[in-house]
Enzyme design. Structure first.
Site, PDB file in Angstrom:
ATOM      1  N   LYS C 165      -0.271  -3.876   1.030  1.00 14.34           N
ATOM      2  CA  LYS C 165      -0.507  -3.285   2.343  1.00 14.34           C
ATOM      3  C   LYS C 165      -1.659  -4.076   2.947  1.00 14.34           C
ATOM      4  O   LYS C 165      -2.710  -4.226   2.313  1.00 14.34           O
ATOM      5  CB  LYS C 165      -0.930  -1.830   2.127  1.00 14.34           C
ATOM      6  CG  LYS C 165      -1.104  -1.002   3.346  1.00 14.34           C
ATOM      7  CD  LYS C 165      -1.617   0.369   2.899  1.00 14.34           C
ATOM      8  CE  LYS C 165      -1.846   1.296   4.049  1.00 14.34           C
ATOM      9  NZ  LYS C 165      -2.421   2.576   3.557  1.00 14.34           N
ATOM     10  N   SER C 234       3.361  -5.353   3.787  1.00 11.44           N
ATOM     11  CA  SER C 234       3.522  -4.531   5.003  1.00 11.44           C
ATOM     12  C   SER C 234       2.186  -4.466   5.711  1.00 11.44           C
ATOM     13  O   SER C 234       1.172  -4.168   5.080  1.00 11.44           O
ATOM     14  CB  SER C 234       3.924  -3.101   4.626  1.00 11.44           C
ATOM     15  OG  SER C 234       5.300  -2.992   4.405  1.00 11.44           O
TER      16      SER C 234
END
Lengths: 368, 368, 368, 368
Positions: C165, C234
């Site tokens: 992330k 992401s």
């Protein structure tokens, strides 16, 4: 100096392929097809890379005009400047504006002062790696000067709108450049539209003396303090050169029309729109005998993410491109003040007016 | 009759979960959390069925306010009316407007005339099959009357804005109704938002005597000649009843604020926006000592596909919903005339103002 | 070496704020909240810059887990790695996957071979100008090694999925950097997501020895021959550092789960998906006693504009971002082969698998 | 009975206006323009009401074919059936498939069994209020029978794909009906596309005996248990009648092609796609000497909001229409199994296959 007369006719369309309005006016003699110099249109696509309504509209117009001009459709496209701006968000209404020009022997007695005039020029074809860079700026500046001469305008103060149609990059074009060992300004088709519009606008600013000619590649899309107050540029997939159309007022024109402009400082600059309207006789105390023909404006999301200190969300919206947002909002304001949605508000105002703002020009028809 | 004072504070937000501005004002004592009656907000989602920014904003506010009020977040949501309108297209800027109300012993000597007042009421929960139909209309009308009483307003002419939050249908709710053998007004979640907004607005019109009470199911979303000039309704997935907030002026109010309104006849009705501004002292010849707090308006794509005779493309765009188009355009106009994008323009104006138009209300703060 | 057991539970959600499934499993004792290490989710936003469903889901989970863990919501967010991937286009179904880890005294007698293990690490916070550049690559590589150690995995061949992330740039962050005289890799928030994902993936590739460590700033988003076969990254607006989660098999794990992977060479690489399924016992001749828990994959529009020689239109669509297109298409393929849309297909696969392709990992639960 | 031979050629396009591939094949003699019966295409618009890429493609093809056929463009459009399906989401690749038919004296000796045949018929023009209702169903059924006869197919079991092009409602058409006192099935242009597609598909089912002929207006878009396994219907703004094209196998055909089909039960029904491939000799154990020409399939978001028990979000997405979602997902699956994105996957499968599923037909070319 030759004397010309200019016609400006706005025609509503029922779709990008609709040519019936124009054909009817040609049929009735209201428009002489041989006099058509340029057609600016608002078509109802998304205004982005994959907006095919622009090329569809041009194809339909060329096919329809070809027999009237005794030319092939392809020859029509070379002869007339077609500038289709995609995107009729919000209240904007699809339409075309047909500009005609004819030489006349002399000015009618009743006409005094400067009247609307129009001139046109092209640049050479660009290489993909030239888009958004100094080559595009310099070539555009040359074409603007040529178009001013063509319009019979000597004083830059008489130039009120310079419409440019410019190319964009596609995957193919980026690869073609890469194949020759050249790097384009961007690899994104969408971003390339901004680069091309921006460089073209800087070319106008250079030609009109609004800025110096010492622009560098890295100033494009960065130094937003550099801009033209009258440039309006639209990028499309269908060409590789710039088409330049200069609109202004000239003593050599015998037309019924007058053009004026103002600059919106930001996307909510209502006073600028009103000033532009007033410059050709509209406003709080309108002059009689005048009718609004059309308004031409550029809109963009302010790059700093705010309008008068309040955050906007146009640049961070993954669902709707910021150009669509900006056209809808500025179109709403101008339509409200003009009383009609059939106005030409085009997106992507890089270096066209200050950051977040843009030029707004108004054409009026004088009844006598 | 009790005397109340009302506060109206507009606070910019940096995202749907941002409560920092409100918390700072509570921290400084500028807002008493116990006095908060309602919070209207513009959040930056798509304003459609799957716009979760509304419920996220409400969740964040409830969680933040809970310890200040000594309640659970769920209890906060029951106590305060949260109306989040999704969609900040174009220049619209995300913000919340906090409405507070407190009883005061008596009116200060310096206050004369009617001042802004606020009242609130709820309907019962609706069944899915009641949405968009007469049951929703009748229950809403009852709640409007209750909210007027709560606001200390007896004369319907003193009501300037009635904000309603209403439910929508989801696949689950449609199926639940079908499981009981009932057919909902529509099976489309998106369409159900229009039905619910429309029926709620008709409820306001009935309550205020703007139309008769003999409405039938089939009039909803069809008889657009039936409408309220002050209704503003927003549908959201997070509730099954209507929440009604009445804003008006009352002699029983001791607040610093005044509210007025006008009705836009279409999406480009600039004079109506100016009339609403003028009604509370702004305009060409503004009264001194007044500041604009916020504007509340509804926008929609005119259902006949045209604005003043010119075709719009909002209803036939598969990429952008017409509510987003309409908010962007009307938001652009109002922001231009108000000088700020931090205004509340909400989409979906079915039966709220005439077809294609909508109500516009302005709140001013009087400095003394 | 300590022995751990790992749990992997997939839970469907009814919306980004829905925590009821997880709370029910905690209530029933099926999940020990104290053992939760990470939660990966698919939320139903647009997956772009303005996708607030990710932060909403995290906020809802933190608020719900806080009392269960005796922590504040903020402390929960620090303790558990939340990776929400926005975008459930097509048949993709919103869900979360909860990863738990607990130490156990020793391996049960019945377990042989390597079993699924999980490890986690964080980088330091990045400056805006570090995103998408070598600083982000190097820091990520360090964190991957730390997470492998945390997972009890020594051999890089046992690493089957590395979920990261990572941050993105906003207008504010770009301006903050500019204020310090620093230029960010891009000024576009949307483009910055690609830069951050790409640099993070290159960090994985460096850590696992898939590529050398001599990467330069200019290789990011250009040298697509450099990639990791197991990286999945992401970007989200809610953090400024990278969170690294390593999933693999380890002899030190006593879990019921096994993980395997393959690499899709392009977006229609059905054989790769089938190979990944086969690697954990599914396929034409499935091993009994196994059930599919979830599939984790990355998808992207091939940057050269074609898939196996046929042009795609994802990169030139102004209405739908290419990440949404790619998730929908690859999600359709994987869902078809897996028999369920509740799979984790995440967009933006820059340097994650070859250009246009991406990693695909499968987790199986062994019934005994 | 006459003997015919049929040609099926798939040609990639570079844009909706690209006719160069077809013209090249006509130039080389590979295609006889006089033999062209139908052209089915995938164009890269949004597939919705305002998708002008369909009519643009048709206009470009008609203009290009006109001189080859000695007809006007308008006459070409009357002679050849053009079915353009908008929407190439995900990996779908824009292309056209040209169907030719010629009579031959007799079957070549080497051909045995049934081979691919094609037949065509039109309905009369519909009134706006007939769309989506029994009139459209009954007229379509008649046309299907006529097209079967034209194809030399007597047995309904030999019909594998029935492509229909059908009208939609626009604001103008709705108003025209209202002006005559008639109410259309819907006032929404977008919804009308579904009604028209659904009624047309029911017409196929009636003609083929898949359902009885006692359909009522209210069954359309409601009784999804009524469907055809081979119908594929596309609505477009450019016509007011239905064009029916029947594809099947016939002993009277001497063509090199074979067609087969299967029915997808839902959007992730990979086995059905594999069964369709197998029906014409592809699959796990492919027959030699065959090549895949194209796949024709319909896709839709399952109306109950779920696929195999897992919620999908296609129907509640205000930013992307569900038809775009469904084409992207089903296109991804079929492209993966077929190994190419140049397949014809069309959206809106109302009454075409079971709810949420759709027909899938495959055409193979036999090398000898």
């Amino acid at each position: 100096m030759r004397t010309t007369t200019v016609g400006v006719i706005r025609i509503a369309t029922t779709g990008p392929g609709d040519v019936s309005g124009l054909m009817a006016m040609i049929g009735s003699g209201a428009i002489d097809p041989a006099a058509i110099l340029a057609i600016l249109g608002k078509t109802e696509g998304n205004g982005g890379v994959n907006d095919f309504t622009r090329e569809y509209a041009v194809a339909a117009l060329c096919t329809a005009l070809a027999p009237k001009l005794g030319l092939t459709p392809h020859e029509v496209e070379q002869r007339i400047a077609f500038v289709m701006s995609g995107g009729t968000e919000g209240v904007l209404s699809p339409h075309i504006t047909v500009f005609t020009r004819q030489e006349v022997a002399q000015r009618p007695a009743g006409i005094s002062g400067k009247r609307m005039s129009i001139g046109m020029a092209h640049t050479r074809d660009f290489l993909p790696e030239e888009l958004g860079r100094t080559a595009q700026i310099a070539e555009t500046a040359k074409a603007v000067s040529a178009a001013m001469a063509d319009a019979g305008i000597a004083d830059v103060a008489d130039v009120h709108f310079v419409q440019i149609k410019c190319p964009l990059l596609t995957s193919d074009r980026v690869e073609a450049a890469a194949g020759r060992g050249k790097k384009t300004a961007t690899t994104s088709a969408y971003t390339s539209m901004a680069y091309s519009r921006g460089a073209s606008a800087l070319g106008v600013a250079v030609a009109l003396g609004e800025i110096g000619s010492d622009i560098r590649d890295e100033d494009v899309l960065r130094r937003y303090d550099l801009f033209s107050k009258v440039a309006s540029t639209s990028s499309g997939i269908e060409l590789m050169h710039n088409v330049v159309i200069v609109l202004g007022n000239s003593a050599a024109s015998a037309s019924e029309f007058e053009i004026g402009h103002a600059v919106m400082d930001d996307a909510i600059d209502a006073p600028a729109v009103m000033a532009a309207l007033k410059s050709v006789g509209f406003g709080a105390d309108p002059q009689p005998g005048r009718e609004l023909v059309n308004i031409f404006a550029k809109a963009e999301a302010s790059p700093n993410g705010a309008v008068r200190g309040f955050r906007h969300t146009m640049l961070e919206d993954t669902d709707i491109s910021s150009t669509r947002h900006a056209r809808a909002a500025v179109g709403g304001l101008i339509a409200g003040l003009a009383g009609t949605g059939a106005v030409y508000v085009s997106g992507g105002a890089e270096h066209q007016g200050p950051a977040g703002g843009g030029p707004v020009a108004v054409i009026a028809r004088l009844k006598h």
